[in-house]
Design a protein around this motif. Structure first.
Motif, PDB file in Angstrom:
ATOM      1  N   ALA A 115       0.883  -0.932   0.094  1.00  0.00           N
ATOM      2  CA  ALA A 115      -0.021  -0.057   0.008  1.00  0.00           C
ATOM      3  C   ALA A 115       0.869   1.234   0.116  1.00  0.00           C
ATOM      4  N   ALA A 116       2.041   1.244   0.499  1.00  0.00           N
ATOM      5  CA  ALA A 116       2.955   2.260   0.589  1.00  0.00           C
ATOM      6  C   ALA A 116       4.197   2.127  -0.608  1.00  0.00           C
ATOM      7  N   ASP A 117       4.079   1.120  -1.425  1.00  0.00           N
ATOM      8  CA  ASP A 117       4.992   1.038  -2.447  1.00  0.00           C
ATOM      9  C   ASP A 117       4.709   1.727  -4.019  1.00  0.00           C
ATOM     10  N   VAL A 118       5.149   2.811  -3.886  1.00  0.00           N
ATOM     11  CA  VAL A 118       5.000   4.012  -5.297  1.00  0.00           C
ATOM     12  C   VAL A 118       4.971   3.074  -6.477  1.00  0.00           C
ATOM     13  N   GLU A 119       5.744   2.091  -6.870  1.00  0.00           N
ATOM     14  CA  GLU A 119       6.086   1.495  -8.029  1.00  0.00           C
ATOM     15  C   GLU A 119       4.766   0.741  -8.194  1.00  0.00           C
ATOM     16  N   LYS A 120       4.112   0.231  -7.111  1.00  0.00           N
ATOM     17  CA  LYS A 120       3.038  -0.671  -7.288  1.00  0.00           C
ATOM     18  C   LYS A 120       1.590   0.478  -6.913  1.00  0.00           C
ATOM     19  N   LYS A 121       1.952   1.816  -7.416  1.00  0.00           N
ATOM     20  CA  LYS A 121       0.951   2.778  -7.310  1.00  0.00           C
ATOM     21  C   LYS A 121       0.187   2.745  -5.686  1.00  0.00           C
ATOM     22  N   GLY A 122       1.221   2.603  -4.841  1.00  0.00           N
ATOM     23  CA  GLY A 122       0.491   2.402  -3.481  1.00  0.00           C
ATOM     24  C   GLY A 122       0.223   4.055  -2.938  1.00  0.00           C
ATOM     25  N   GLU A 123      -0.921   4.410  -2.451  1.00  0.00           N
ATOM     26  CA  GLU A 123      -0.969   5.750  -1.957  1.00  0.00           C
ATOM     27  C   GLU A 123      -0.695   5.962  -0.276  1.00  0.00           C
ATOM     28  N   PHE A 124      -0.405   5.050   0.294  1.00  0.00           N
ATOM     29  CA  PHE A 124      -0.306   5.122   1.708  1.00  0.00           C
ATOM     30  C   PHE A 124       1.245   5.840   1.905  1.00  0.00           C
ATOM     31  N   ASP A 125       1.042   6.748   2.919  1.00  0.00           N
ATOM     32  CA  ASP A 125       2.506   7.756   3.256  1.00  0.00           C
ATOM     33  C   ASP A 125       3.078   7.173   4.428  1.00  0.00           C
ATOM     34  N   LYS A 126       4.215   6.476   4.531  1.00  0.00           N
ATOM     35  CA  LYS A 126       4.839   5.823   5.632  1.00  0.00           C
ATOM     36  C   LYS A 126       5.190   7.011   6.668  1.00  0.00           C
TER      37      LYS A 126
END
Length: 372
Positions: A125-136
């Protein structure tokens, strides 16, 4: 009384100033509150600071997921646990729709069989490459459960760089559920949901109504390890009975566990008028229910089933307290849960009244000024 143009100008100016000093601060306060940072404390006593209200959240545990839905922040949830996803209560229906649509991931849980999948869902959910939107660094993770299960999960998430993790172990007192909901709503909404005040005021409302009334006997029954157990200090359902104004007859200071095995037949004989509250382990299982019925002499008189979510960390726990109060004192409590009186509820009415007054006086003043 006659007014000259100067008098009317003065009146209009005074009203405008009143408007500025009453209405304007309301708007200013709302903006500053929304932009300010804040700090909360979780159930383990850890303080977590936020620079802004999170745009996304993770909810791990049926109670916290239900709370997110009930306070209106389901759209912020990116990951929840598989138990929330499989829950049968109506409150989870919109959650299931989002899971089916792929908006929310719910493949894991805190237990050993689901831990890896849970962590994968959160990391993805936080992985930008996987289009994750969650900000750690700014979004929040809510997790509930025993340290036996959640500590290692939290440690691993910290290693991955997640910084805003709020955890709760066992909540054993009804009033602490209200605090839990307050914390979740402060973080997820940036404000305290109105349900919190309703939850907090309920036990006081009940208590005030029962000032001159003798407390009704009651006890809570659950089923585990093939035996019936009753509620003791440390049992959430037991604390709910007390919050509902009842006398929990199974509280035993000599026992250290929150529930303990008891002879239900003997309890019925000793407290024949006691209201018996049973949880879902009994009510949803025909064999357990029939067994209980046998131990109660062949009838289920004064037996009240509890919704599975009432004995959990969510807004609906107050429905359980209210149901308990209505069951023990039907002549006093009935109908919907009472809403606390809140003087602030009329603030918007006052503001509108001021605006109308300003406009009306302004129009009248302008008319007379032009006329004179």
């Amino acid at each position: 009384m006659e007014f000259n143009s100067q008098s009317l100008r003065t009146i209009v100016l005074i009203v405008a100033m009143v408007f500025a000093f009453t209405v304007a601060p309301v708007a200013i306060t709302d903006v500053s509150d929304a932009d300010s940072s804040f700090t909360v404390t979780d159930g383990k006593g850890n303080t977590v600071s936020f620079d802004k209200v999170p745009e996304h959240i993770v909810t791990i545990g049926k109670g916290v997921t239900a709370t997110a839905i009930e306070i209106g922040v389901l759209d912020k949830v990116l990951v929840c646990d598989s138990y929330s996803a499989k829950a049968t209560e109506d409150v989870y229906t919109p959650l299931k729709e989002k899971i089916a649509a792929g908006v929310i991931k719910a493949n894991g849980n805190v237990y050993s069989s689901g831990k890896a999948n849970l962590i994968t869902d959160i990391v993805d959910a936080a992985d930008v490459e996987k289009k994750g939107e969650f900000d750690k660094k700014s979004d929040a993770i809510f997790i509930t459960g025993s340290d036996t299960y959640i500590k290692s999960i939290i440690d691993e998430l910290v290693k991955y760089g997640f910084t805003k993790i709020l955890a709760w172990n066992d909540i054993v007192d009804y009033k602490d559920i209200a605090k839990f909901v307050e914390t979740v709503s402060k973080v997820a909404k940036g404000s305290v949901d109105p349900a919190v005040e309703k939850m907090e005021s309920l036990s006081d409302y009940i208590s005030n109504k029962l000032t001159s009334k003798e407390k009704k006997d009651a006890f809570y029954v659950t089923y585990s390890s093939n035996v019936f157990k009753v509620g003791n200090t440390g049992s959430l359902a037991n604390s709910m009975i007390i919050a509902a104004g009842g006398n929990s007859v199974t509280v035993d200071p000599s026992k250290t566990t929150s529930t303990y095995e008891a002879n239900i037949t003997e309890l019925r004989e000793k407290y024949p008028s006691a209201v018996i509250f049973i949880d879902n382990t009994i009510n949803s299982n025909e064999a357990n229910l029939n067994n209980l019925k046998t131990q109660l002499g062949g009838n289920l008189d004064n037996v009240v089933p509890l919704n599975s979510l009432w004995n959990n960390y969510c807004v609906e726990s107050m429905d359980g307290v209210w149901t308990m109060a209505c069951s023990m004192y039907p002549d006093i409590f009935h109908g919907d849960i009472p809403t606390p009186k809140d003087s602030d509820d009329n603030s918007m009415v006052y503001i509108v009244a001021v605006i109308v007054a300003v406009v009306a006086i302004g129009v009248v003043g302008l008319f007379y000024v032009r006329k004179n």
